[in-house]
Scaffold this motif. Sequence first.
Motif, PDB file in Angstrom:
ATOM      1  N   LYS A 162     -31.536 -27.678 -36.259  1.00  0.00           N
ATOM      2  CA  LYS A 162     -30.173 -28.093 -36.593  1.00  0.00           C
ATOM      3  C   LYS A 162     -30.589 -29.751 -37.321  1.00  0.00           C
ATOM      4  N   THR A 163     -29.747 -29.789 -38.147  1.00  0.00           N
ATOM      5  CA  THR A 163     -29.879 -31.070 -38.612  1.00  0.00           C
ATOM      6  C   THR A 163     -29.073 -32.152 -37.967  1.00  0.00           C
ATOM      7  N   TYR A 164     -29.729 -33.097 -37.711  1.00  0.00           N
ATOM      8  CA  TYR A 164     -28.961 -34.342 -36.809  1.00  0.00           C
ATOM      9  C   TYR A 164     -28.659 -35.523 -37.395  1.00  0.00           C
ATOM     10  N   LEU A 165     -27.666 -36.149 -37.374  1.00  0.00           N
ATOM     11  CA  LEU A 165     -27.513 -37.506 -38.045  1.00  0.00           C
ATOM     12  C   LEU A 165     -27.215 -38.188 -36.886  1.00  0.00           C
ATOM     13  N   ASP A 166     -27.730 -39.602 -36.780  1.00  0.00           N
ATOM     14  CA  ASP A 166     -27.285 -40.479 -35.790  1.00  0.00           C
ATOM     15  C   ASP A 166     -26.357 -41.520 -36.641  1.00  0.00           C
ATOM     16  N   TRP A 167     -25.010 -41.529 -36.100  1.00  0.00           N
ATOM     17  CA  TRP A 167     -24.237 -42.716 -36.921  1.00  0.00           C
ATOM     18  C   TRP A 167     -23.917 -43.841 -35.742  1.00  0.00           C
ATOM     19  N   VAL A 168     -24.402 -45.032 -36.170  1.00  0.00           N
ATOM     20  CA  VAL A 168     -24.483 -46.040 -35.089  1.00  0.00           C
ATOM     21  C   VAL A 168     -22.912 -46.805 -35.488  1.00  0.00           C
ATOM     22  N   HIS A 204     -17.804 -40.284 -24.309  1.00  0.00           N
ATOM     23  CA  HIS A 204     -16.500 -40.078 -23.768  1.00  0.00           C
ATOM     24  C   HIS A 204     -15.745 -39.018 -24.723  1.00  0.00           C
ATOM     25  N   ASN A 205     -15.947 -38.684 -25.787  1.00  0.00           N
ATOM     26  CA  ASN A 205     -15.293 -37.700 -26.701  1.00  0.00           C
ATOM     27  C   ASN A 205     -13.740 -38.116 -26.704  1.00  0.00           C
ATOM     28  N   ALA A 206     -13.504 -39.517 -26.668  1.00  0.00           N
ATOM     29  CA  ALA A 206     -12.345 -40.117 -26.774  1.00  0.00           C
ATOM     30  C   ALA A 206     -11.951 -41.009 -27.942  1.00  0.00           C
ATOM     31  N   GLY A 207     -13.043 -41.410 -28.636  1.00  0.00           N
ATOM     32  CA  GLY A 207     -12.918 -41.985 -29.673  1.00  0.00           C
ATOM     33  C   GLY A 207     -13.423 -41.720 -31.158  1.00  0.00           C
ATOM     34  N   ARG A 208     -14.675 -42.213 -31.221  1.00  0.00           N
ATOM     35  CA  ARG A 208     -15.684 -41.969 -32.401  1.00  0.00           C
ATOM     36  C   ARG A 208     -15.613 -40.646 -32.767  1.00  0.00           C
ATOM     37  N   ALA A 237     -23.587 -26.639 -29.187  1.00  0.00           N
ATOM     38  CA  ALA A 237     -24.676 -27.273 -30.061  1.00  0.00           C
ATOM     39  C   ALA A 237     -25.298 -26.112 -30.843  1.00  0.00           C
ATOM     40  N   LEU A 238     -25.740 -24.998 -29.871  1.00  0.00           N
ATOM     41  CA  LEU A 238     -26.439 -23.911 -30.632  1.00  0.00           C
ATOM     42  C   LEU A 238     -25.677 -23.391 -31.712  1.00  0.00           C
ATOM     43  N   ALA A 239     -24.278 -23.327 -31.721  1.00  0.00           N
ATOM     44  CA  ALA A 239     -23.563 -22.733 -32.704  1.00  0.00           C
ATOM     45  C   ALA A 239     -23.184 -23.727 -33.916  1.00  0.00           C
ATOM     46  N   SER A 240     -23.685 -24.927 -33.914  1.00  0.00           N
ATOM     47  CA  SER A 240     -23.410 -25.826 -35.090  1.00  0.00           C
ATOM     48  C   SER A 240     -24.828 -25.954 -36.050  1.00  0.00           C
ATOM     49  N   ASP A 241     -24.436 -26.311 -37.167  1.00  0.00           N
ATOM     50  CA  ASP A 241     -25.336 -26.573 -38.034  1.00  0.00           C
ATOM     51  C   ASP A 241     -26.006 -28.152 -38.257  1.00  0.00           C
ATOM     52  N   TYR A 242     -25.054 -28.763 -38.369  1.00  0.00           N
ATOM     53  CA  TYR A 242     -24.900 -30.261 -38.137  1.00  0.00           C
ATOM     54  C   TYR A 242     -24.605 -30.893 -36.692  1.00  0.00           C
ATOM     55  N   ILE A 243     -25.379 -31.663 -36.150  1.00  0.00           N
ATOM     56  CA  ILE A 243     -25.080 -32.423 -34.710  1.00  0.00           C
ATOM     57  C   ILE A 243     -25.014 -33.864 -35.201  1.00  0.00           C
ATOM     58  N   ILE A 244     -23.806 -34.529 -35.062  1.00  0.00           N
ATOM     59  CA  ILE A 244     -23.710 -35.887 -35.447  1.00  0.00           C
ATOM     60  C   ILE A 244     -23.475 -36.526 -34.137  1.00  0.00           C
ATOM     61  N   THR A 245     -24.361 -37.436 -33.686  1.00  0.00           N
ATOM     62  CA  THR A 245     -24.279 -38.254 -32.623  1.00  0.00           C
ATOM     63  C   THR A 245     -23.933 -39.606 -32.959  1.00  0.00           C
ATOM     64  N   MET A 246     -23.307 -40.327 -32.025  1.00  0.00           N
ATOM     65  CA  MET A 246     -22.456 -41.643 -31.941  1.00  0.00           C
ATOM     66  C   MET A 246     -22.664 -42.379 -30.772  1.00  0.00           C
TER      67      MET A 246
END
Length: 137
Positions: A97-103, A15-19, A76-85
């Motif tokens: 891209k460097t991906y990190l998934d933060w639980v 939702h791009n409203a919190g984390r 997304a294409l303009a970013s070096d790091y993509i951090i998903t939550m």
Amino acid sequence: MMSAAKPSVLFVCVHNAGRSQMAAGFLTHLAGDRVTVRSAGSAPADQVNPAVLEAMKEVGIDLSAETPKVLTDEAALASDYIITMGCGDACPVYPGKTYLDWVLTDPAGQGVEAVRPIRDEIERRIKGLIEEIDATG
């Protein structure tokens, strides 16, 4: 793979409203203009979670001017790091891209008391991310 320009980070949650808003706020606050910061959601809400606004204000970060944004290929294409939550399969994967998934617990529908520990965990992770970015930059 870092570009010659300053590193960029995209935080994505549903939702791009919190984390993702808290993470973007902390990175902007702690790294200043050394990092380009973006946040987006696969299904953006109408507004940033009020409990998130309150929790972030408690640590001196004002997110009241922020609005949830839709995730785009361009961001997304303009970013070096993509951090998903917690966006699961809704988050596309781009090569290089460097991906990190933060639980992290979703603060949706929670009061400020429940948001504070999420906020504090995000701040801890952001500090580690800054160290990683500084070490590779």
